[in-house]
Design a protein around this motif. Structure first.
Motif, PDB file in Angstrom:
ATOM      1  N   CYS A 135       0.821  -1.212   0.000  1.00 31.01           N
ATOM      2  CA  CYS A 135       0.000   0.000   0.000  1.00 31.01           C
ATOM      3  C   CYS A 135       0.856   1.263   0.000  1.00 31.01           C
ATOM      4  O   CYS A 135       0.544   2.241  -0.694  1.00 31.01           O
ATOM      5  CB  CYS A 135      -0.938  -0.005   1.203  1.00 31.01           C
ATOM      6  SG  CYS A 135      -2.251  -1.249   1.109  1.00 31.01           S
ATOM      7  N   TRP A 136       1.951   1.250   0.756  1.00 36.49           N
ATOM      8  CA  TRP A 136       2.827   2.430   0.778  1.00 36.49           C
ATOM      9  C   TRP A 136       3.549   2.605  -0.554  1.00 36.49           C
ATOM     10  O   TRP A 136       3.757   3.738  -1.007  1.00 36.49           O
ATOM     11  CB  TRP A 136       3.817   2.329   1.931  1.00 36.49           C
ATOM     12  CG  TRP A 136       3.232   2.775   3.235  1.00 36.49           C
ATOM     13  CD1 TRP A 136       2.744   1.986   4.239  1.00 36.49           C
ATOM     14  CD2 TRP A 136       3.052   4.122   3.669  1.00 36.49           C
ATOM     15  NE1 TRP A 136       2.266   2.760   5.273  1.00 36.49           N
ATOM     16  CE2 TRP A 136       2.456   4.077   4.946  1.00 36.49           C
ATOM     17  CE3 TRP A 136       3.344   5.354   3.100  1.00 36.49           C
ATOM     18  CZ2 TRP A 136       2.132   5.229   5.660  1.00 36.49           C
ATOM     19  CZ3 TRP A 136       3.030   6.519   3.818  1.00 36.49           C
ATOM     20  CH2 TRP A 136       2.434   6.452   5.080  1.00 36.49           C
ATOM     21  N   GLY A 147       8.271   7.165   6.399  1.00 40.98           N
ATOM     22  CA  GLY A 147       8.238   6.757   7.796  1.00 40.98           C
ATOM     23  C   GLY A 147       7.749   7.873   8.702  1.00 40.98           C
ATOM     24  O   GLY A 147       6.979   7.635   9.641  1.00 40.98           O
ATOM     25  N   ALA A 148       8.194   9.107   8.421  1.00 42.87           N
ATOM     26  CA  ALA A 148       7.750  10.258   9.221  1.00 42.87           C
ATOM     27  C   ALA A 148       6.259  10.497   9.056  1.00 42.87           C
ATOM     28  O   ALA A 148       5.554  10.829  10.018  1.00 42.87           O
ATOM     29  CB  ALA A 148       8.539  11.500   8.814  1.00 42.87           C
ATOM     30  N   LEU A 149       5.762  10.318   7.835  1.00 39.48           N
ATOM     31  CA  LEU A 149       4.324  10.465   7.606  1.00 39.48           C
ATOM     32  C   LEU A 149       3.549   9.369   8.326  1.00 39.48           C
ATOM     33  O   LEU A 149       2.485   9.621   8.917  1.00 39.48           O
ATOM     34  CB  LEU A 149       4.044  10.410   6.103  1.00 39.48           C
ATOM     35  CG  LEU A 149       2.583  10.500   5.654  1.00 39.48           C
ATOM     36  CD1 LEU A 149       1.964  11.823   6.090  1.00 39.48           C
ATOM     37  CD2 LEU A 149       2.481  10.344   4.136  1.00 39.48           C
ATOM     38  N   ALA A 150       4.091   8.161   8.320  1.00 41.99           N
ATOM     39  CA  ALA A 150       3.390   7.018   8.912  1.00 41.99           C
ATOM     40  C   ALA A 150       3.177   7.184  10.410  1.00 41.99           C
ATOM     41  O   ALA A 150       2.112   6.825  10.930  1.00 41.99           O
ATOM     42  CB  ALA A 150       4.164   5.728   8.632  1.00 41.99           C
ATOM     43  N   VAL A 151       4.168   7.694  11.129  1.00 43.71           N
ATOM     44  CA  VAL A 151       4.038   7.770  12.588  1.00 43.71           C
ATOM     45  C   VAL A 151       3.126   8.901  13.033  1.00 43.71           C
ATOM     46  O   VAL A 151       2.767   8.983  14.211  1.00 43.71           O
ATOM     47  CB  VAL A 151       5.425   7.917  13.274  1.00 43.71           C
ATOM     48  CG1 VAL A 151       6.317   6.736  12.934  1.00 43.71           C
ATOM     49  CG2 VAL A 151       6.105   9.235  12.903  1.00 43.71           C
ATOM     50  N   ASN A 152       2.727   9.746  12.099  1.00 42.11           N
ATOM     51  CA  ASN A 152       1.854  10.865  12.456  1.00 42.11           C
ATOM     52  C   ASN A 152       0.379  10.500  12.462  1.00 42.11           C
ATOM     53  O   ASN A 152      -0.461  11.337  12.777  1.00 42.11           O
ATOM     54  CB  ASN A 152       2.070  12.042  11.484  1.00 42.11           C
ATOM     55  CG  ASN A 152       3.359  12.788  11.784  1.00 42.11           C
ATOM     56  OD1 ASN A 152       3.817  12.805  12.916  1.00 42.11           O
ATOM     57  ND2 ASN A 152       3.945  13.398  10.766  1.00 42.11           N
ATOM     58  N   HIS A 153       0.046   9.256  12.071  1.00 44.19           N
ATOM     59  CA  HIS A 153      -1.351   8.843  12.126  1.00 44.19           C
ATOM     60  C   HIS A 153      -1.435   7.408  12.631  1.00 44.19           C
ATOM     61  O   HIS A 153      -0.431   6.702  12.695  1.00 44.19           O
ATOM     62  CB  HIS A 153      -2.027   8.999  10.751  1.00 44.19           C
ATOM     63  CG  HIS A 153      -1.733   7.893   9.800  1.00 44.19           C
ATOM     64  ND1 HIS A 153      -0.521   7.755   9.175  1.00 44.19           N
ATOM     65  CD2 HIS A 153      -2.489   6.838   9.369  1.00 44.19           C
ATOM     66  CE1 HIS A 153      -0.543   6.688   8.404  1.00 44.19           C
ATOM     67  NE2 HIS A 153      -1.716   6.107   8.501  1.00 44.19           N
ATOM     68  N   VAL A 154      -2.632   6.992  13.008  1.00 42.54           N
ATOM     69  CA  VAL A 154      -2.835   5.682  13.620  1.00 42.54           C
ATOM     70  C   VAL A 154      -3.009   4.625  12.540  1.00 42.54           C
ATOM     71  O   VAL A 154      -3.791   4.809  11.586  1.00 42.54           O
ATOM     72  CB  VAL A 154      -4.067   5.706  14.555  1.00 42.54           C
ATOM     73  CG1 VAL A 154      -4.334   4.319  15.127  1.00 42.54           C
ATOM     74  CG2 VAL A 154      -3.841   6.714  15.682  1.00 42.54           C
ATOM     75  N   GLY A 187      -1.060   1.121  10.193  1.00 42.65           N
ATOM     76  CA  GLY A 187       0.123   0.859   9.391  1.00 42.65           C
ATOM     77  C   GLY A 187      -0.010   1.204   7.932  1.00 42.65           C
ATOM     78  O   GLY A 187       0.958   1.060   7.174  1.00 42.65           O
ATOM     79  N   ARG A 188      -1.182   1.642   7.475  1.00 44.14           N
ATOM     80  CA  ARG A 188      -1.399   1.959   6.058  1.00 44.14           C
ATOM     81  C   ARG A 188      -1.265   3.470   5.819  1.00 44.14           C
ATOM     82  O   ARG A 188      -1.356   4.253   6.767  1.00 44.14           O
ATOM     83  CB  ARG A 188      -2.800   1.484   5.631  1.00 44.14           C
ATOM     84  CG  ARG A 188      -3.017  -0.014   5.765  1.00 44.14           C
ATOM     85  CD  ARG A 188      -2.437  -0.782   4.598  1.00 44.14           C
ATOM     86  NE  ARG A 188      -2.564  -2.225   4.782  1.00 44.14           N
ATOM     87  CZ  ARG A 188      -3.618  -2.934   4.373  1.00 44.14           C
ATOM     88  NH1 ARG A 188      -4.638  -2.331   3.774  1.00 44.14           N
ATOM     89  NH2 ARG A 188      -3.639  -4.231   4.554  1.00 44.14           N
ATOM     90  N   PRO A 189      -1.100   3.898   4.568  1.00 38.86           N
ATOM     91  CA  PRO A 189      -1.038   5.333   4.279  1.00 38.86           C
ATOM     92  C   PRO A 189      -2.331   6.033   4.660  1.00 38.86           C
ATOM     93  O   PRO A 189      -3.406   5.425   4.636  1.00 38.86           O
ATOM     94  CB  PRO A 189      -0.826   5.375   2.760  1.00 38.86           C
ATOM     95  CG  PRO A 189      -0.316   4.024   2.380  1.00 38.86           C
ATOM     96  CD  PRO A 189      -0.926   3.074   3.363  1.00 38.86           C
TER      97      PRO A 189
END
Length: 322
Positions: A68-69, A307-314, A316-318
């Motif tokens: 997905c990423w 990775g920085a974008l991923a940790v900003n939301h709940v 594991g998907r975009p």
């Protein structure tokens, strides 16, 4: 989606060559598709009683997340081979398709879809702990593989979770051999330091023979080499695998080749809410960049951004627009 069949009660993915229009640069991911139950709590768990938490159920799985990423990061043709149970097959197919991935799911008539409970501390680091029931995801086996799956594929990526069951280890061996015969480069993410301890370092290194790119986390790289320093560990691993990209979280990424680290890519700024899937995001964006011809260090920069974008939301998907 492949349905159970063949007179054996089992599905088989990959039923013929892709059309000529698809031959050019696809990414095929083979790996786990699971349901994530994410519980975000603050502070230590209260043993024997209640702990307040915000709980969500979302699609997950390291392999599925990477796919997905990669699609989110611009890869035009991303395919995923995975195994799910009847219970959630339609939902997972729909979610993958909505993310731009072409799912090639085998429906398991006997095992349920894998489930992971993610316990996420809502403190500053947003660290997470996983409780994993692999279910159907690790029941992929060589019978689910077809060489036709590589038609039009420029890169094959394998989730390291496949190494943690006998059936899916056999699938990995078949897939790697098939890719090498066709000149398709293979990447693998070790996936879990905890499971690596059970598998054993020597066994892991033997199983990844023929892999071109290894994408371990810092903990995984150190575990696989017995070295405490991440740079030393990445350098040593690159004597076993031609290219090693070691993910360092807030410290960015290390790129190693031929026994030496030649690039240290800094992390992108982030305010972590949930670190679930951050490594998958890195891998997906990294592979998407490689497909465009980017050098590994430039691809690693894209990985750090994802990775920085991923940790900003709940989850594991975009992120998706609502």
């Amino acid at each position: 989606m492949s349905e159970p069949g063949n007179g054996t009660g089992r599905g088989r993915a990959g039923d013929g060559p892709a059309p000529a229009s698809e031959r050019g640069g696809a990414l095929l991911v083979v790996g786990d598709v699971v349901t994530d139950v994410i519980a975000r709590h603050r502070g230590p768990l209260a043993s024997g009683t209640d702990t307040a938490a915000a709980i969500r159920t979302v699609p997950g799985g390291a392999g599925a997340n990477v796919a997905c990423w990669a699609a989110h990061w611009g890869a035009a043709d991303v395919r995923l081979l995975g195994r799910v149970g009847v219970d959630a097959a339609t939902w997972h197919e729909r979610e993958l398709t909505a993310s731009g991935v072409k799912p090639r799911l085998v429906v398991d008539p006997q095992a349920p879809t894998g489930t992971v409970i993610c316990l996420v501390d809502r403190g500053a680091a947003a660290e997470r702990t996983f409780l994993t029931d692999s279910g159907a995801s690790l029941r992929l086996d060589p019978g689910d593989w077809s060489d036709a799956l590589l038609e039009g594929v420029a890169r094959l990526h394998l989730s390291g979770y496949l190494l943690f069951s006998e059936a899916s280890r056999a699938l990995v061996a078949v897939a790697v051999a098939s890719a090498r015969a066709r000149g398709v480069p293979v990447s693998l993410d070790p996936a879990s330091a905890g499971f690596l301890v059970e598998l054993g370092v020597d066994r892991f290194l033997a199983l990844v023979e023929g892999v071109d790119v290894l994408l371990p986390s810092r903990d995984e790289a150190c575990l696989l080499t017995g070295l405490p320093d991440a740079a030393d560990a990445a350098a040593k691993l690159s004597r076993h695998v031609p290219l090693v990209v070691a993910k360092q979280g807030a410290d960015g990424a290390l790129v190693a080749r031929s026994g030496a680290v030649y690039a240290h890519v800094p992390a992108a700024p982030a305010a972590p809410r949930d670190t679930t899937g951050a490594g998958d995001a890195f891998t997906g964006a990294f592979l998407a960049a490689l497909l465009t011809g980017a050098a590994p260090e430039d691809a690693a920069r894209e990985g750090c951004r994802a990775g920085a974008l991923a940790v900003n939301h709940v989850g594991g998907r975009p992120p998706t627009a609502k």
